[in-house]
Each structure stands twice: as C-alpha cells, then as structure tokens.
Design an enzyme around this catalytic site. Structure first.
Site, PDB file in Angstrom:
ATOM      1  N   ARG A  51       0.912  -1.144  -0.050  1.00  0.00           N
ATOM      2  CA  ARG A  51      -0.140   0.050   0.046  1.00  0.00           C
ATOM      3  C   ARG A  51       0.826   1.269   0.133  1.00  0.00           C
ATOM      4  O   ARG A  51       0.373   2.138  -0.869  1.00  0.00           O
ATOM      5  CB  ARG A  51      -0.849   0.091   1.254  1.00  0.00           C
ATOM      6  CG  ARG A  51      -2.220  -0.700   1.073  1.00  0.00           C
ATOM      7  CD  ARG A  51      -2.609  -1.464   2.596  1.00  0.00           C
ATOM      8  NE  ARG A  51      -1.515  -2.105   2.813  1.00  0.00           N
ATOM      9  CZ  ARG A  51      -1.609  -3.512   2.396  1.00  0.00           C
ATOM     10  NH1 ARG A  51      -2.428  -3.973   1.769  1.00  0.00           N
ATOM     11  NH2 ARG A  51      -0.722  -4.344   2.741  1.00  0.00           N
ATOM     12  N   THR A  52       1.828   1.304   0.841  1.00  0.00           N
ATOM     13  CA  THR A  52       2.461   2.584   1.067  1.00  0.00           C
ATOM     14  C   THR A  52       3.214   3.045  -0.238  1.00  0.00           C
ATOM     15  O   THR A  52       3.138   4.146  -0.660  1.00  0.00           O
ATOM     16  CB  THR A  52       3.429   2.515   2.207  1.00  0.00           C
ATOM     17  OG1 THR A  52       2.670   2.119   3.435  1.00  0.00           O
ATOM     18  CG2 THR A  52       3.926   3.908   2.456  1.00  0.00           C
ATOM     19  N   LYS A  80      26.708  -3.832  -2.220  1.00  0.00           N
ATOM     20  CA  LYS A  80      28.095  -3.620  -2.256  1.00  0.00           C
ATOM     21  C   LYS A  80      28.702  -2.798  -1.003  1.00  0.00           C
ATOM     22  O   LYS A  80      30.232  -2.806  -1.224  1.00  0.00           O
ATOM     23  CB  LYS A  80      28.380  -2.803  -3.692  1.00  0.00           C
ATOM     24  CG  LYS A  80      27.927  -3.557  -4.871  1.00  0.00           C
ATOM     25  CD  LYS A  80      28.104  -2.628  -6.032  1.00  0.00           C
ATOM     26  CE  LYS A  80      27.004  -2.974  -7.320  1.00  0.00           C
ATOM     27  NZ  LYS A  80      27.225  -1.960  -8.137  1.00  0.00           N
ATOM     28  N   ARG A 101      11.191   4.036   3.204  1.00  0.00           N
ATOM     29  CA  ARG A 101      10.899   3.107   4.238  1.00  0.00           C
ATOM     30  C   ARG A 101      12.262   2.117   4.416  1.00  0.00           C
ATOM     31  O   ARG A 101      12.944   1.894   3.763  1.00  0.00           O
ATOM     32  CB  ARG A 101       9.877   2.019   3.959  1.00  0.00           C
ATOM     33  CG  ARG A 101       9.722   0.907   4.925  1.00  0.00           C
ATOM     34  CD  ARG A 101       8.537   0.092   4.502  1.00  0.00           C
ATOM     35  NE  ARG A 101       7.061   0.940   4.838  1.00  0.00           N
ATOM     36  CZ  ARG A 101       5.896   0.242   4.921  1.00  0.00           C
ATOM     37  NH1 ARG A 101       6.002  -1.085   4.444  1.00  0.00           N
ATOM     38  NH2 ARG A 101       4.910   0.987   4.982  1.00  0.00           N
ATOM     39  N   HIS A 129       5.204   5.946  11.412  1.00  0.00           N
ATOM     40  CA  HIS A 129       4.663   5.898  10.304  1.00  0.00           C
ATOM     41  C   HIS A 129       3.764   7.007   9.929  1.00  0.00           C
ATOM     42  O   HIS A 129       2.431   6.793   9.750  1.00  0.00           O
ATOM     43  CB  HIS A 129       3.918   4.568  10.078  1.00  0.00           C
ATOM     44  CG  HIS A 129       3.637   3.955   8.823  1.00  0.00           C
ATOM     45  ND1 HIS A 129       3.822   4.592   7.713  1.00  0.00           N
ATOM     46  CD2 HIS A 129       3.271   2.671   8.218  1.00  0.00           C
ATOM     47  CE1 HIS A 129       3.420   4.078   6.462  1.00  0.00           C
ATOM     48  NE2 HIS A 129       3.249   2.832   6.979  1.00  0.00           N
TER      49      HIS A 129
HETATM   50  N1   CP Z   1      -0.155  -0.256   5.812  1.00  0.00           N
HETATM   51  C1   CP Z   1       1.155  -0.362   5.230  1.00  0.00           C
HETATM   52  O1   CP Z   1       2.208   0.208   5.556  1.00  0.00           O
HETATM   53  O2   CP Z   1       0.931  -1.269   4.286  1.00  0.00           O
HETATM   54  P1   CP Z   1       2.265  -1.776   3.570  1.00  0.00           P
HETATM   55  O3   CP Z   1       3.343  -2.312   4.540  1.00  0.00           O
HETATM   56  O4   CP Z   1       1.600  -2.748   2.534  1.00  0.00           O
HETATM   57  O5   CP Z   1       2.844  -0.653   2.884  1.00  0.00           O
END
Ligand code: CP
Length: 310
Positions: A51-52, A80, A101, A129
């Site tokens: 999703r993110t 590397k 992320r 998050h």
């Molecule tokens: N909610 C969420 O962060 O989903 P993903 O890990 O799929 O990005």
C-alpha cells in the site's frame, strides 16, 4: 533552508492536521491535478510494502511527477557496501523528494539530516509511520465527522506496531480516550504510555478481547502481529493468533463504530466481517492516495490554495 521533511507527525499542530485533511478532501474530489509537472519523486523501500509504496507512487503520478526508486534493496549498491548516507546523497542528485521506508528506527530522521531534499518517512522500524497516520486521521474524520472526544481501541501488536505509535501521538490534540488491547508480551511500550500521561491522554489497558470489552469503541483499530520484528520466532508463534476479531464479537458495537486496519491482514479480522457496515479498512487504504497526495504537496511547499486552483 527550512527542512520540510516529514519524519514524525508528533510535531504537527491541530491546525496543521486539519489543513492536511482539507487537502486530502480536495484530492478525493479530484486526484488528478498536475501540480508536480517536471518534478521527480524517489521511493526507496528497504522493507517490503504494498500500500504505502504503490499509493505514494500513484499519488506522484496523479500529480504529474515522474517516479524513480526501488522496492527491494537487494538490487541496489547497498549490497556492495554503500552506506545509507551515500545512497541518500546520490538519490538527492536525481529527485526533488525522497519517500523512504527503512527497517531501522531513526533512519528517516538521519536521512532528513543529511539530505538536501525533503524526506518523507514511509515507516522506520517499529518507530513511526506518519503518512499512515495522516490517512488514518482522514479516515476517522470521514467516518465520524470529527476527530474530537473519540473512544479509540487499539488491538494487537502495540509493541512493534508503528502505526499505533504515530496515531496516538497525532491524536493528542483531540481529547481521545484510548483503550490498549494486547497480550502482555505485545503491550503498549512504556515510552508511549508516558507520552499519554505527559499529554493528558486517557488510556485503559486490557488483555481481554470480547464483545463486552469493545462495546464502547468509535474506532476499533486492528493490527497485525509484526513477525519481522521478533528475534525469536517461537515467541511470535505464541502470540500470532491471539486476537482474532470474529463476527459475533460485534453484537454490542456502537452504530457509528468503524473497524480500521493498516493492512496487510494476516489473521486479525474474520473475512465475514468485510461485508458488514463496520468494516472500513479497504476505504481506509484508498484514502492513502489522497492523504499522500496532500503530504507530497505539503513537503514541496504547494498550498491548499494552489490545489484548489488546479
Ligand atoms: N499499511 C502499510 O504500511 O502497508 P504496506 O506495508 O503494504 O505498505
């Protein structure tokens, strides 16, 4: 130059959150506004995501930007031995904004200190998050009509779940009452309970998870047990199926109650619940597009007025 990075939502004021909700609402009415023509957005995902990453990339595309990046760090020169700092410096040569992320808590903060372009934290370990929180706030506002004085029940992995950590910090402006429902092994960490105490946020802790316990919820926020954060998988096995929301547990739910889940779902919500009026997690995920369009614009200095003109 002002650092416009989004590392945590904890510093956002009530007014700022409400402003971003207005932005997200404008994007929900029309997601296709070419405000980022000529810009490049980089998405660097050192951890898996559906999703993110895809909603950030969709947001950038719908705003007219180009997208570069990676979904798997194994294809990068990190293998590397290139450091995070050097990776960030390189990508800053190519992109106007970096969405990142990372599995390490604090990685987004570090990246924001070394990068010449804004960083958006798309999740750093078990820490924060903030873009998920923005879409959660938008969804709570959409379903309840306001954010004030709500009873919010957080269920499952409250120890490692970064979405619940971000959410409780952002809600400090709105006089919530939180209910933390978790097995003792996955209880809300002391640092976040202290945050509640320091900010006048009421909370109640439970280990029971049944119809009676959740009957007072406006928002029932389910979470996945974060297998990837466990050093000992035997410990994960002990807790992974502990809190499954079953259809018959909704018998005493408030009529306005909505079930949210950041997803992915593993074994937290029975599939039969998907067809009830309480289920809202798929609409919640869709709101990720609008909330992330708002956040991208905001960190790049594009205002609500600019959005409404387009
Ligand atoms: N909610 C969420 O962060 O989903 P993903 O890990 O799929 O990005």
């Amino acid at each position: 130059m002002e650092n416009r990075s989004l590392v945590t939502i904890a510093n956002h004021s009530r007014e700022k959150i409400e402003y971003l909700i207005q932005m997200a609402s404008a994007f929900e009415k029309n997601p296709n506004r070419r405000l980022l023509e000529g810009k490049v957005v980089a998405t660097l995902f050192f951890e898996p995501s559906t999703r993110t990453r895809l909603s950030f990339e969709t947001a950038a595309n719908r705003l007219g930007a180009r997208v570069i990046g990676f979904a798997d760090p194994k294809v990068t020169s990190g293998t590397k031995g290139e450091t995070l700092k050097d990776t960030i410096m390189m990508v800053s040569n190519y992109a106007d904004l970096i969405v990142m992320r990372h599995y390490l808590e604090g990685a987004a903060q570090y990246a924001s200190e070394v990068a010449p372009v804004p960083i958006v934290n798309a999740g750093d370990g078990a820490n924060q998050h903030p873009s998920q929180t923005m879409l959660d706030l938008y969804t709570i506002y959409q379903t309840q009509g306001h954010l004030d004085n709500l009873d919010i029940y957080l269920v499952g992995d409250l120890k490692y779940g970064r979405t619940v950590h971000s959410l409780l910090m952002a809600m400090r402006h709105f006089n919530p009452t939180f209910h933390f429902i978790a097995p003792e092994e996955l209880a809300m960490p002391t640092v976040y309970k202290k945050y509640c105490n320091d900010n006048g946020i009421r909370y109640v802790e439970h280990t029971d998870f049944d119809a009676e316990t959740i009957s007072g919820a406006d928002i029932l926020y389910m979470t996945r047990v974060q297998k990837e954060r466990f050093a000992d998988l035997d410990e994960y096995e002990k807790v992974k199926d502990r809190y499954l929301l079953k259809l018959n547990m909704l018998s005493k739910a408030r009529s306005n109650m909505k079930i949210l889940h950041p997803l992915p779902r593993v074994n937290e919500i029975e599939y039969s619940i998907d067809d009830t009026p309480y289920a809202y997690y798929f609409q919640q995920a869709r709101n990720g597009l609008y909330a992330r369009e708002a956040l991208i614009c905001d960190v790049l200095g594009i205002t609500l007025e600019d959005i409404l003109k387009n």
